[in-house]
Design a protein around this motif. Structure first.
Motif, PDB file in Angstrom:
ATOM      1  N   GLU A 141      -7.373  35.195  37.053  1.00 11.82           N
ATOM      2  CA  GLU A 141      -6.791  36.539  37.075  1.00 11.82           C
ATOM      3  C   GLU A 141      -7.419  37.375  38.188  1.00 11.82           C
ATOM      4  O   GLU A 141      -6.728  38.108  38.906  1.00 11.82           O
ATOM      5  CB  GLU A 141      -7.010  37.218  35.722  1.00 11.82           C
ATOM      6  N   ALA A 142      -8.760  37.250  38.341  1.00 14.69           N
ATOM      7  CA  ALA A 142      -9.452  38.004  39.391  1.00 14.69           C
ATOM      8  C   ALA A 142      -9.005  37.534  40.774  1.00 14.69           C
ATOM      9  O   ALA A 142      -8.802  38.350  41.686  1.00 14.69           O
ATOM     10  CB  ALA A 142     -10.965  37.847  39.235  1.00 14.69           C
ATOM     11  N   ARG A 143      -8.831  36.241  40.930  1.00 13.95           N
ATOM     12  CA  ARG A 143      -8.378  35.703  42.217  1.00 13.95           C
ATOM     13  C   ARG A 143      -6.963  36.178  42.526  1.00 13.95           C
ATOM     14  O   ARG A 143      -6.639  36.557  43.662  1.00 13.95           O
ATOM     15  CB  ARG A 143      -8.436  34.164  42.170  1.00 13.95           C
ATOM     16  N   ASN A 149      -3.950  42.446  46.061  1.00  8.97           N
ATOM     17  CA  ASN A 149      -4.457  43.666  46.698  1.00  8.97           C
ATOM     18  C   ASN A 149      -4.731  43.458  48.179  1.00  8.97           C
ATOM     19  O   ASN A 149      -4.509  44.365  48.989  1.00  8.97           O
ATOM     20  CB  ASN A 149      -5.736  44.125  45.983  1.00  8.97           C
ATOM     21  N   THR A 150      -5.203  42.270  48.545  1.00  9.69           N
ATOM     22  CA  THR A 150      -5.447  41.976  49.955  1.00  9.69           C
ATOM     23  C   THR A 150      -4.141  41.953  50.740  1.00  9.69           C
ATOM     24  O   THR A 150      -4.056  42.483  51.862  1.00  9.69           O
ATOM     25  CB  THR A 150      -6.170  40.619  50.101  1.00  9.69           C
ATOM     26  N   ARG A 196     -12.293  45.901  47.703  1.00 10.81           N
ATOM     27  CA  ARG A 196     -13.722  45.686  47.456  1.00 10.81           C
ATOM     28  C   ARG A 196     -14.006  45.579  45.961  1.00 10.81           C
ATOM     29  O   ARG A 196     -14.817  44.760  45.523  1.00 10.81           O
ATOM     30  CB  ARG A 196     -14.540  46.822  48.083  1.00 10.81           C
ATOM     31  N   GLY A 197     -13.313  46.413  45.173  1.00 11.45           N
ATOM     32  CA  GLY A 197     -13.466  46.327  43.722  1.00 11.45           C
ATOM     33  C   GLY A 197     -12.963  44.997  43.185  1.00 11.45           C
ATOM     34  O   GLY A 197     -13.572  44.405  42.290  1.00 11.45           O
ATOM     35  N   SER A 198     -11.856  44.512  43.731  1.00  6.80           N
ATOM     36  CA  SER A 198     -11.308  43.212  43.313  1.00  6.80           C
ATOM     37  C   SER A 198     -12.259  42.078  43.672  1.00  6.80           C
ATOM     38  O   SER A 198     -12.436  41.129  42.909  1.00  6.80           O
ATOM     39  CB  SER A 198      -9.946  42.979  43.973  1.00  6.80           C
ATOM     40  N   GLN A 199     -12.877  42.178  44.852  1.00  9.76           N
ATOM     41  CA  GLN A 199     -13.858  41.169  45.253  1.00  9.76           C
ATOM     42  C   GLN A 199     -15.059  41.164  44.304  1.00  9.76           C
ATOM     43  O   GLN A 199     -15.568  40.107  43.928  1.00  9.76           O
ATOM     44  CB  GLN A 199     -14.301  41.427  46.685  1.00  9.76           C
ATOM     45  N   PHE A 201     -15.036  42.134  41.173  1.00  7.63           N
ATOM     46  CA  PHE A 201     -14.572  41.604  39.894  1.00  7.63           C
ATOM     47  C   PHE A 201     -14.514  40.085  39.940  1.00  7.63           C
ATOM     48  O   PHE A 201     -14.907  39.397  38.988  1.00  7.63           O
ATOM     49  CB  PHE A 201     -13.201  42.186  39.557  1.00  7.63           C
ATOM     50  N   LEU A 202     -14.038  39.537  41.064  1.00  5.29           N
ATOM     51  CA  LEU A 202     -13.982  38.083  41.217  1.00  5.29           C
ATOM     52  C   LEU A 202     -15.388  37.498  41.227  1.00  5.29           C
ATOM     53  O   LEU A 202     -15.652  36.463  40.600  1.00  5.29           O
ATOM     54  CB  LEU A 202     -13.249  37.708  42.504  1.00  5.29           C
ATOM     55  N   THR A 203     -16.327  38.146  41.932  1.00  2.45           N
ATOM     56  CA  THR A 203     -17.708  37.670  41.963  1.00  2.45           C
ATOM     57  C   THR A 203     -18.310  37.649  40.566  1.00  2.45           C
ATOM     58  O   THR A 203     -18.984  36.696  40.170  1.00  2.45           O
ATOM     59  CB  THR A 203     -18.561  38.569  42.878  1.00  2.45           C
ATOM     60  N   SER A 204     -18.052  38.720  39.790  1.00  2.00           N
ATOM     61  CA  SER A 204     -18.549  38.780  38.417  1.00  2.00           C
ATOM     62  C   SER A 204     -17.954  37.665  37.564  1.00  2.00           C
ATOM     63  O   SER A 204     -18.651  37.034  36.762  1.00  2.00           O
ATOM     64  CB  SER A 204     -18.213  40.144  37.802  1.00  2.00           C
TER      65      SER A 204
END
Length: 237
Positions: A141-143, A149-150, A196-199, A201-204
């Protein structure tokens, strides 16, 4: 009391040399000596360094050196923990009618605890599998959100450049096109923060998957599949 007391070591049931000595009516020092004799015998049987390493490895997986605190003087003394194979090797030399009975009781106790541990492992694996699946879903989902968004950020940047070009071409009407250009600039800045927020979230999500998938045999291949096509710097964040 005839109940056999077992504990666990490295995920398998083990008996203590103290309990074995007590059940078989032997002095604990004699049981310790018998275990040391087994260990020494293995070292003597081995003829080459390779044999020594293999034999020692096999025996150290049967006997685990430990210690206990004496209830009266509170001092620590050595003892051994042994798994089913270690117990069988040790008890092989115990003879007599009562010895046979205790051997059977220990075999029954090992069987019961191995079944219990297997059931616990099955339940734990089911929980781990569920946690891994939830973590995978979160990464997916994060990806997906990051990709969306990108892509939208790329579109916003293109619109900003188009409006800037029009603004530069028709300076006489600069007020109207300048406002449009400013709006596109604001949108781009907003979307950059969103990406940046999505990135993050994906990292988390990746960190969480790494934690719950510890020891999962196909983790590396799974992660490569989930992050396929993602820029290297984002995989490492």
């Amino acid at each position: 009391m005839n109940d056999i007391i077992l504990s666990t070591q490295n995920g398998e049931p083990v008996a203590s040399s103290r309990e074995v000595a007590k059940r078989f009516g032997k002095n604990h020092r004699d049981v310790l000596r018998a275990i040391e004799d087994i260990l020494e015998g293995v070292r003597k049987i081995a003829q080459t360094p390779k044999d020594i390493t293999a034999q020692n490895c096999a025996v150290t997986q049967m006997f685990f050196k430990s210690e206990y605190t004496h209830p009266q003087n509170h001092q620590k003394y050595p003892m051994y923990l042994m798994n089913r194979d270690g117990f069988s090797l040790l008890a092989m030399g115990f003879t007599g009618k009562e010895a046979v009975q205790w051997k059977l009781k220990y075999i029954s106790a090992f069987n019961a605890m191995e079944k219990q541990l297997a059931a616990q492992h099955k339940g734990q694996r089911a929980v781990q599998d569920a946690n891994i699946q939830n973590a995978i879903d979160r990464v997916i989902e994060a990806r997906k959100k990051l990709d969306e968004n990108t892509a939208f950020l790329d579109e916003c940047r293109k619109n900003r450049e188009d409006s800037k070009a029009k603004y530069m071409q028709v300076k006489a009407l600069c007020g109207e096109f300048k406002a449009i250009y400013g709006q596109h600039c604001d949108t781009v800045r907003t979307m950059e923060n969103v990406v940046r927020g999505s990135q993050s979230f994906l990292t988390s999500a990746i960190d969480n998957l790494t934690i719950v998938s510890k020891g999962y045999p196909f983790y590396a291949a799974l992660m490569d599949s989930l992050l396929d096509g993602l820029p290297a710097e984002k995989k490492e964040e």
